[in-house]
Design an enzyme around this catalytic site. Structure first.
Site, short mmCIF file in Angstrom:
data_model
loop_
_atom_site.label_atom_id
_atom_site.label_comp_id
_atom_site.label_asym_id
_atom_site.label_seq_id
_atom_site.Cartn_x
_atom_site.Cartn_y
_atom_site.Cartn_z
N TRP A 52 -5.22 13.91 7.94
CA TRP A 52 -3.65 14.35 7.95
C TRP A 52 -3.23 15.54 7.27
O TRP A 52 -1.74 15.57 7.38
CB TRP A 52 -3.27 12.90 7.15
CG TRP A 52 -3.63 12.74 5.89
CD1 TRP A 52 -4.50 11.81 5.46
CD2 TRP A 52 -3.06 13.29 4.59
NE1 TRP A 52 -4.61 12.00 4.12
CE2 TRP A 52 -3.95 12.92 3.66
CE3 TRP A 52 -2.34 14.45 4.27
CZ2 TRP A 52 -3.77 13.10 2.30
CZ3 TRP A 52 -1.96 14.68 3.04
CH2 TRP A 52 -2.80 14.16 2.00
N ASN B 176 0.68 -1.23 -0.09
CA ASN B 176 -0.09 -0.14 -0.05
C ASN B 176 0.96 1.21 0.16
O ASN B 176 1.56 1.37 0.85
CB ASN B 176 -0.87 0.11 1.29
CG ASN B 176 -2.12 1.27 1.17
OD1 ASN B 176 -2.92 0.97 0.72
ND2 ASN B 176 -1.66 2.19 1.89
N GLU B 177 0.69 2.08 -1.05
CA GLU B 177 1.43 3.29 -1.13
C GLU B 177 2.93 3.09 -0.67
O GLU B 177 3.51 3.81 0.53
CB GLU B 177 0.80 4.46 -0.07
CG GLU B 177 -0.59 4.95 -0.80
CD GLU B 177 -1.21 5.98 0.13
OE1 GLU B 177 -0.81 6.34 1.11
OE2 GLU B 177 -2.16 6.49 -0.54
N GLU C 280 -7.51 6.74 12.24
CA GLU C 280 -8.07 7.54 11.32
C GLU C 280 -9.68 7.69 11.49
O GLU C 280 -10.44 7.75 10.71
CB GLU C 280 -7.92 6.63 9.79
CG GLU C 280 -6.47 6.79 9.58
CD GLU C 280 -6.29 5.90 8.25
OE1 GLU C 280 -7.21 5.36 7.77
OE2 GLU C 280 -5.26 6.36 7.42
N GLU D 175 -8.06 5.59 -4.18
CA GLU D 175 -8.54 6.02 -3.08
C GLU D 175 -9.19 7.53 -3.14
O GLU D 175 -8.09 8.34 -3.81
CB GLU D 175 -7.64 6.03 -2.03
CG GLU D 175 -7.25 4.53 -1.62
CD GLU D 175 -6.17 4.60 -0.31
OE1 GLU D 175 -5.96 5.61 0.24
OE2 GLU D 175 -5.63 3.73 -0.01
C1 GAL Z 1 -3.60 6.80 2.20
C2 GAL Z 1 -3.55 5.26 2.67
C3 GAL Z 1 -4.95 4.89 3.33
C4 GAL Z 1 -5.26 5.93 4.25
C5 GAL Z 1 -5.78 7.06 3.72
C6 GAL Z 1 -6.12 8.24 4.43
O1 GAL Z 1 -2.60 7.38 2.23
O2 GAL Z 1 -3.34 4.56 1.69
O3 GAL Z 1 -4.94 3.54 3.99
O4 GAL Z 1 -4.37 5.89 5.42
O5 GAL Z 1 -4.56 7.59 3.04
O6 GAL Z 1 -6.18 9.44 3.87
#
Ligand code: GAL
Length: 654
Positions: A323, A141-142, A363, A315
């Protein structure tokens, strides 16, 4: 135009799953991504796999006709694995390891950890590789998120040394290439080469550059180890990875080369991104609830080419995130607008993060399509509206993929690394320069393709190169072969591949088609802003200026007030000798587009247009109501010509 969602069945009681799947299907969702953080549930103890819950989740979703994107869980290794393999923790620049307790706590150079990644990938692929509902696999993931690509570990040092030995063959050629005679930096052997960290003053830029190249290769090979397993067990599924916006730590073109992915997917958080990239405060304030109009499309237009024409948003922000320094609620309409924006730039699928806001853990302040109590969120209602509109419209449902744009913007990851290693001016950021050029082209109503310097550039009418640190003869051959018009920005051709100044001065090989030399270069503190007029527009140089001498038949098209050339041209090639203020970039690129035979328009503040499959879309990110620039009598298939903030429309392009 399909809608997807990210779903974490392991975070919810099983009793909710069937209802979730039913509602997703009714909503118009076609794809559901699951699994990418669930290692502790897949393998709660070493070698003990528990698949029953995942079998159940997959069957529950599949029973509603939902297609599954299954993630390998390697971004969040479980505690037992870290305890058994403590050396897998990444090491910080100060030499201490990161702690367990969040995610991405692994060193990409740890061979022991990489073996575990291949093992868990194989276990998953054996079980689900042939499942007809599992249509795609996401690795990890990322990769690189939370600045986790560099690890300053012994393992990294060993692998870097091996990488260098392969690249240079002998230590003498490394010493020669890096210029290690300077400051007595010569190494007796590859084993003697350390990592470029914790030196009293700057390490050799060539040392840094090779370390960045090595890291980039590590990221690509980490993905490929998993992709190779997935191809074996799931030959019919798409293999992909979810990249990030504005992220440059590895070379995405190289990552994707040789069909390492089938489709490029990326994670789009436009409002948060607008907050964290280095935009002027006034721009951040203006677009705080809509996001900057070019911040998403910059990456749509980049990932579309990285995916060889195929891209998804894996996403998509559906409401406030958690964040950024500030996390406002998007203006009404924006969540729907971003979906159409992605589609208009060629996305096959827009998938939302996440199905339901999670009320606990890190989150909990991050929205989803549903509130924690399972009620549809405001963003969720907008997505539902878009899904309904698409389902009801034959034209939207069957929209052809994006055609080829006539304007290319060359974006180069290595240039980003080189100008980070040697900024020379505190405010110089190559990606910000590239973004400003891109944004100006979009404000002029042009569709843009963001491409690698290694792409075939012969078919574009206009090729814009905001800067390109290394210009070799192969690149100049491309210019000679094309009939297009080329625009180069400052610092182009300023380095060799070994991070030295070209012997014949910058812009190096570009001089073959553009006879000029950069005698000196200067970075500009905010109080130094040499004034200039370009194409009738008044402005100044900011951040950077090259002091250029025109040679041969090169023409000086604009001059700074102190006499230095600002814009030069020779045949079809132009050179901007400085980072200009916005009005000048607009005027310069408008002139270049005209020279290339392309029609432009100055769009009102915050308005953008994009063309796909016979439709032209217009989006209003601005504060004011705007009129879409559709011709008289245009046939609208979505919305109307009048666009309030957050509204979108589309008409049949003639
Ligand atoms: C992305 C990540 C996700 C989640 C999301 C929140 O960077 O892939 O798992 O954390 O951000 O914005």
């Amino acid at each position: 135009m399909q809608i997807g969602v990210c779903y974490y069945p392991e975070q919810w009681p099983r009793t909710m799953w069937a209802d979730d799947a039913r509602r997703m299907a009714e909503f118009g969702i076609t794809h559901v991504r699951i699994g990418e953080f669930a290692w502790s549930r897949m393998e709660p103890r070493a070698g003990v796999y528990e698949w029953a819950w995942l079998d159940d989740a997959i069957e529950t979703l599949a029973a509603r006709g939902l297609k599954i994107v299954l993630g390998t869980p390697t971004a969040s290794p479980p505690k037992w694995l870290v305890d058994a393999t403590p050396d897998m923790l990444p090491v910080r620049a100060d030499g201490t390891p990161w702690n367990y307790g969040s995610r991405r706590h692994y060193d990409i150079a740890s061979e022991a950890y990489r073996a575990h990644c291949v093992r868990i990938t194989e276990a998953m692929a054996q079980r689900y590789g042939a499942h007809p509902a599992v249509v795609a696999w996401q690795t990890d993931n990322e990769l690189g998120c939370h600045d986790t690509v560099p690890s300053w570990s012994n393992a990294a040092q060993r692998r870097f040394q091996a990488w260098l030995a392969k690249r240079y063959g002998t230590i003498e050629s490394l010493n020669e290439a890096w210029g290690n005679v300077f400051w007595s930096m010569e190494y007796p052997s590859f084993e003697a080469v350390g990592l470029p960290v914790r030196t009293p003053t700057d390490a050799n830029p060539a040392h840094h550059l090779d370390f960045r190249r090595y890291l980039s290769d590590e990221v690509a090979s980490f993905h490929r180890e998993q992709a190779e397993v997935l191809r074996r067990y799931a030959p019919n599924a798409d293999v992909l990875h979810n990249f990030m916006g504005f992220f440059t730590t590895f070379d995405h073109y190289q990552f994707a080369a040789d069909k390492a992915i089938d489709v490029a997917t990326w994670d789009s958080y436009p409002i948060a991104r607008t907050e964290v990239i280095g935009l002027p405060e006034a721009e951040k304030a203006r677009y705080a609830r809509t996001a900057h109009p070019d911040v998403s499309s910059f990456d749509h237009d980049r990932y579309r080419t990285i995916g060889g024409g195929r891209f998804w948003v894996m996403e998509q922000q559906a409401g406030p995130v958690n964040w950024a320094p500030w996390n406002p609620v998007p203006a009404p309409g924006m969540v729907r607008l971003w979906a159409y924006e992605a589609f208009a730039h060629g996305a096959e699928l827009v998938s939302y993060f996440r199905w339901r806001q999670c009320p606990y853990a890190q989150e909990q302040m991050h929205s989803g399509l549903n509130l924690p109590n399972n009620e549809l969120s405001p963003g969720g209602r907008e997505v539902e509206q878009a899904a309904r509109e698409i389902a009801a419209s034959e034209v939207l449902r069957t929209l052809a993929p994006a055609g080829r744009a006539q304007v290319a913007l060359v974006f180069d990851y290595e240039t980003q690394w080189m100008f980070e290693i040697q900024r020379h001016g505190a405010s110089f950021d190559y990606q910000a320069l590239a973004f400003d050029y891109y944004s100006a082209l979009r404000e002029l109503g042009l569709d843009v393709e963001i491409v690698s310097r290694h792409a075939d550039l012969s078919a574009y009418r206009l090729v814009v190169v905001p800067s390109l640190a290394v210009i070799d003869d192969g690149f100049v051959d491309q210019i000679e072969r094309s009939d297009g018009l080329w625009v180069f920005g400052p610092r182009s051709g300023s380095k060799t591949a070994h991070f030295a100044i070209p012997g014949d001065l910058p812009p190096g090989a570009l001089q073959r088609v553009l006879p000029l030399q950069v005698i000196e270069a200067e970075s500009l503190r905010p109080t130094l802003a040499p004034a200039v007029t370009v194409g009738g527009a008044q402005g100044a140089a900011v951040h950077w200026r090259d002091h250029v001498r025109a040679n041969g038949a090169t023409r000086i098209q604009a001059q700074f007030e102190d006499g230095w050339p600002a814009l030069l041209s020779h045949g079809r090639v132009r050179y901007a000798a400085a980072w200009f203020t916005r009005e000048l970039h607009l005027a310069m690129l408008e002139g270049a587009a005209r020279g290339a035979g392309l029609a432009t328009q100055r769009l009102p503040q915050g308005l953008r247009v994009s063309r796909r499959g016979g439709l032209c879309f217009a989006f209003n990110f601005g504060e004011q109501r705007s009129q879409a620039p559709a011709p008289e009598g245009a046939e609208f298939v979505l919305g109307t010509r009048e666009l309030a903030r957050g509204e979108v429309c589309a008409w049949r392009a003639g």
